[in-house]
Scaffold this motif. Structure first.
Motif, PDB file in Angstrom:
ATOM      1  N   ILE A  44       0.863  -1.184   0.000  1.00 28.97           N
ATOM      2  CA  ILE A  44       0.000   0.000   0.000  1.00 28.97           C
ATOM      3  C   ILE A  44       0.901   1.237   0.000  1.00 28.97           C
ATOM      4  N   ARG A  45       0.690   2.104  -0.966  1.00 30.82           N
ATOM      5  CA  ARG A  45       1.520   3.310  -1.071  1.00 30.82           C
ATOM      6  C   ARG A  45       0.682   4.574  -0.868  1.00 30.82           C
ATOM      7  N   TYR A  60     -13.166  10.781  -0.921  1.00 32.25           N
ATOM      8  CA  TYR A  60     -12.795  10.366  -2.284  1.00 32.25           C
ATOM      9  C   TYR A  60     -11.490  11.013  -2.727  1.00 32.25           C
ATOM     10  N   LYS A  61     -11.268  12.255  -2.306  1.00 31.97           N
ATOM     11  CA  LYS A  61     -10.033  12.945  -2.663  1.00 31.97           C
ATOM     12  C   LYS A  61      -8.843  12.242  -1.983  1.00 31.97           C
ATOM     13  N   SER A  62      -9.002  11.901  -0.727  1.00 32.09           N
ATOM     14  CA  SER A  62      -7.907  11.235  -0.003  1.00 32.09           C
ATOM     15  C   SER A  62      -7.591   9.872  -0.621  1.00 32.09           C
ATOM     16  N   ILE A  63      -8.628   9.179  -1.087  1.00 29.10           N
ATOM     17  CA  ILE A  63      -8.424   7.857  -1.690  1.00 29.10           C
ATOM     18  C   ILE A  63      -7.530   7.961  -2.930  1.00 29.10           C
ATOM     19  N   GLN A  64      -7.621   9.090  -3.633  1.00 28.57           N
ATOM     20  CA  GLN A  64      -6.807   9.261  -4.847  1.00 28.57           C
ATOM     21  C   GLN A  64      -5.310   9.159  -4.537  1.00 28.57           C
ATOM     22  N   ASP A  65      -4.919   9.493  -3.331  1.00 32.54           N
ATOM     23  CA  ASP A  65      -3.494   9.474  -2.972  1.00 32.54           C
ATOM     24  C   ASP A  65      -3.009   8.101  -2.520  1.00 32.54           C
ATOM     25  N   ILE A  66      -3.940   7.162  -2.360  1.00 34.69           N
ATOM     26  CA  ILE A  66      -3.550   5.853  -1.809  1.00 34.69           C
ATOM     27  C   ILE A  66      -3.635   4.806  -2.921  1.00 34.69           C
ATOM     28  N   GLN A  67      -2.601   4.037  -3.060  1.00 32.64           N
ATOM     29  CA  GLN A  67      -2.630   3.018  -4.118  1.00 32.64           C
ATOM     30  C   GLN A  67      -2.241   1.640  -3.594  1.00 32.64           C
ATOM     31  N   PHE A  68      -2.959   0.629  -4.051  1.00 29.44           N
ATOM     32  CA  PHE A  68      -2.459  -0.744  -4.023  1.00 29.44           C
ATOM     33  C   PHE A  68      -3.085  -1.471  -5.199  1.00 29.44           C
ATOM     34  N   GLU A  69      -2.405  -2.495  -5.659  1.00 26.33           N
ATOM     35  CA  GLU A  69      -2.844  -3.195  -6.869  1.00 26.33           C
ATOM     36  C   GLU A  69      -4.271  -3.706  -6.702  1.00 26.33           C
TER      37      GLU A  69
END
Ligand code: AMP
Ligand code: GLY
Length: 425
Positions: free
Chosen positions: A354-355, A403-412
């Motif tokens: 998770i990045r 939703y804006k905060s989710i844009q900054d979080i990534q995992f496959e």
């Protein structure tokens, strides 16, 4: 106060976050916890049903308070086990006896309790394996949709809602005679279908008095527009617009007060949360189910709205002075969006890095299923991975921020619903 919090989900991270703000806290242990809870307390590797390990830890660490997040240890009798031994008897447990936990552990027990105390709920009858034909007959006299519930705990999967009578009969047979839900389904509650909108109501009670916590709405289906299979919950909103003062007065008078006086009159030991899942049927509340714990992901939007110190409330509870507590609630709206692993609630992969978690400072990010590897990376460790909560002055502001905060979080293969809160506008 030295606190042991049991559980490992988003609910427990939210509780840990809240408890950590208390001036009364000396030490916070979370068992088993996750990569989020380890940043605010000490994770301890204890099995939730390993009562002797829990007791030993509590004694070794001089724990004052045990807060039980999930239902299983309570349904299995952790409370009774702690109370039955001199050494652990004085530890304050936010929980209830095994008998009282049957309010969640057995649908039939809960229904019979509601009947005894005149609490509005769907009409029902229950059947065991010797009563298949009576069960079929009962179904024939109901109107579709048909609601079949495995009596015991079935990890949220024990409720079937079916439009077709023959399919309902087939499912009843599978549950009663073919062990479809194992032991949980050896008794089946069949009940009337309630048409309405659902609401999650939470109280904290010492078995005498109660505090009403903020209510919430949970989004159970995997897909936008409430489509697709059921999940553990894909998001939550608190407060809920239709739960206005008039409706909540009915909830208190018709459901909450008789529930608590029922616990008292039946001498059930209860010092904990009650989660009342209810249906608003044309302006009147009906109980769908009781849970003996807080909801997940409701907790992640309910707890951030509570301004009171939780440990101070628990202390009042211990002294039998819950009545003295005045709830202070943040009037803002909390919106929680769950980020889940692609494929959930069916098959999904774990262990994805998770990045971007460190980029956030506008939302609360509660870990629901994460762990940390040797390199310090945070990895996905289950279906529901992160709960992203934001507070806003309007519902729109709160959901947009999440939703804006989710844009900054990534995992496959991360997935989340795009429509949380939309139905409430
Ligand atoms: P439960 O596990 O009891 O929460 O049930 C799962 C879901 O099934 C609930 O959240 C409701 O959406 C639905 N449900 C349960 N009982 C009924 C009922 N009598 N009428 C309509 N929907 C129900
Ligand atoms: N959100 C529903 C539950 O916790 O059971």
């Amino acid at each position: 106060m030295k606190v042991l919090l049991l559980g490992s989900g988003g609910r427990e991270h939210a509780l840990a976050w809240k408890i950590n703000q208390s001036p009364h806290l000396e030490q916070l242990y979370i068992a088993p916890g996750n990569a989020g809870t380890m940043q605010i307390g000490t994770n301890v590797n204890l099995g939730l049903t390993d009562f002797s390990a829990i007791k030993k830890f509590a004694l070794d660490m001089k724990i004052d308070l045990i807060l039980v997040g999930p239902e299983q240890p309570l349904v299995d009798g952790l409370y009774d086990s702690l109370k039955s031994e001199d050494a652990t008897q004085s530890i304050f447990v936010v929980g209830m006896s095994k008998e009282a936990a049957q309010l969640e552990g057995s649908k039939e027990y809960a229904k019979a309790f509601m009947m005894r105390h005149n609490i509005p709920t769907a009409g029902y009858q229950s059947f065991d394996s010797s009563q298949l034909s009576q069960g079929e007959q009962f179904l024939e006299n109901l109107q579709a949709p048909f609601v079949l519930k495995a009596d015991g705990l079935a990890a949220g999967k024990g409720v079937l809602i079916m439009d077709n009578l023959d399919e309902a009969k087939k499912s009843l047979r599978e549950m009663l005679l073919e062990n479809k839900f194992g032991e949980a389904g050896q008794k089946v509650v069949i009940e009337e279908f309630l048409h309405g909108i659902e609401l999650s109501v939470f109280i904290l009670t010492d078995g005498n008095d109660y505090l009403i916590l903020p209510e919430a709405k949970d989004y159970k289906r995997i897909g936008d527009g409430d489509l697709g299979p059921n999940t553990g919950g894909m998001g939550s909103i608190s407060p809920v617009p239709f739960a206005d003062a008039e409706f909540m007065k009915k909830v208190e008078d018709q459901i909450i007060a008789p529930t608590v006086s029922g616990l008292k009159s039946e001498n059930l030991s209860y010092q904990g949360f009650v989660f009342i899942g209810l249906m608003n049927v044309g302006g009147n509340p009906f109980v769908i189910e009781y849970n003996v714990r807080l909801g997940d992901p409701e907790t992640e939007s309910v707890i951030p709205r509570i301004k009171n110190d939780l440990l101070a409330i628990f202390s009042k509870m211990k002294e039998g002075k819950l009545k003295e507590v005045k709830m202070e609630i943040d009037n803002r709206i909390a919106a929680t969006i769950m980020m889940v692993s692609g494929g959930y609630p069916d098959k999904y992969d774990k262990g994805k890095i998770i990045r971007g978690l460190e980029n956030n400072n506008s939302s609360l990010i509660f870990h629901a299923a994460t762990k940390m590897n040797e390199n310090g990376d945070t990895l996905t460790d289950g279906g529901r991975v992160l709960a992203v909560t934001s507070l806003g002055n309007t519902l729109h502001e709160a959901t947009q921020q999440s939703y804006k905060s989710i844009q900054d979080i990534q995992f496959e293969k991360a997935y989340f619903r795009k429509d949380i809160g939309k139905d409430l506008v």
